[in-house]
Write an enzyme that holds these catalytic residues in place. Sequence first.
Site, PDB file in Angstrom:
ATOM      1  N   MET A  44       6.676  25.078  53.221  1.00 36.41           N
ATOM      2  CA  MET A  44       5.454  25.312  54.000  1.00 36.41           C
ATOM      3  C   MET A  44       4.881  23.978  54.511  1.00 36.41           C
ATOM      4  O   MET A  44       3.802  23.526  54.133  1.00 36.41           O
ATOM      5  CB  MET A  44       4.453  26.085  53.171  1.00 36.41           C
ATOM      6  N   HIS A  45       5.631  23.416  55.465  1.00 32.12           N
ATOM      7  CA  HIS A  45       5.298  22.113  56.052  1.00 32.12           C
ATOM      8  C   HIS A  45       3.879  22.098  56.657  1.00 32.12           C
ATOM      9  O   HIS A  45       3.088  21.206  56.370  1.00 32.12           O
ATOM     10  CB  HIS A  45       6.275  21.798  57.197  1.00 32.12           C
ATOM     11  N   ASP A  46       3.594  23.070  57.503  1.00 31.31           N
ATOM     12  CA  ASP A  46       2.380  22.999  58.324  1.00 31.31           C
ATOM     13  C   ASP A  46       1.102  23.332  57.560  1.00 31.31           C
ATOM     14  O   ASP A  46       0.087  22.636  57.735  1.00 31.31           O
ATOM     15  CB  ASP A  46       2.525  23.918  59.550  1.00 31.31           C
TER      16      ASP A  46
END
Length: 345
Positions: free
Chosen positions: A266-268
């Site tokens: 979940m980069h963002d």
Amino acid sequence: MRTPLIVDVDTGIDDSLALVYLLASPDADILGIVSTAGNVPAAQVARNNLAWLDVCDAPDLEVALGAATPLSIPLRTTEDTHGPEGVGYAVLPDSPRSLSTRTGVDLWIDTVRARPGEVTGLVTGPLTTLALAVREDPELPRLLQRLVVMGGAFHHPGNTTPTTEWNVSVDPEAAKEVFDAFSGLPAGRRPVVCGLDVTETVEMHPEHVRLLAEAAGSAPAEVISPDDLLTVRSHAGNPVIRHLSDAIRFYMDFHRTHDQGFLAHMHDPFAAAVALGRVPVTVRPATIDVELAGTLTRGMTVADWVGHWSREPNADIVVGTDPVAFFEELIGRVGRYARGRSRPD
Ligand code: RIB
Ligand code: CA
């Protein structure tokens, strides 16, 4: 204290969760959402942004169309990663909301100029629109309070080529122009860069989705299993949970197909929590430049940590965080927010 934010996204699955997290955050004052081409074409990004505002019964926030193509190369999208429309298996109703009459470039410039020194920019997609805005208004880096970027990889393999991360890979020229333009800022104002080194430690598992649905009071229990048929979809009673679960499931299928396990990086949403100061991070100053000519390494973000290039640091790179604390933050906020939005869509 609320954080005035410009959110520049290429909505995508994790961009979607980042957007919902920011909508769920009372301390996030979203001044505008810029739709930049990346995971999917810009028009689809904009459509997704408007649709998520509807799903969340959100206020009328300005959504502008950003750059449709990279600065100097053709656009490459990644529907295999984020789904044909960029939101995985989720099927979001068309929104009656209208796009802004302003371009994403004008939204950046007008918004920052209206509140010099106050606005935080968050970019979770390619840096194309921001690069164009800086070309038009070279003062932008000094007028922003802070810039937070999800992008790059430093002591970590790329996710798009062996050495490049997707957002930078889509438009390496834009990334270089932005990092160059944000050089010379004082410590404490340098861009905060969330690269794969840390964002790939932010692993969302099916248990997180179950806990999120539970926090939202959604029924039945939201259990995503790696043994599910690919055709299985959520029956969550809560529409925010249902659509997020269908989006995230696609991302988990994608990561499994690529031997990373049944999980979703979940980069963002992580970068969004960094922008709000809601997650503990360790940062290290460095000078970032972008390889544009490398036969094998074009798009690589190169960090000079020790001054080999005799150039001042132009970024604070996130080198450590606490993923457990992050998911407590994410599930707590989005769960509470979704609980209040249980009307059927
Ligand atoms: O490399 C990960 C980044 O690329 C994320 O922002 C994802 O949404 C894609 O845009
Ligand atoms: Ca993104």
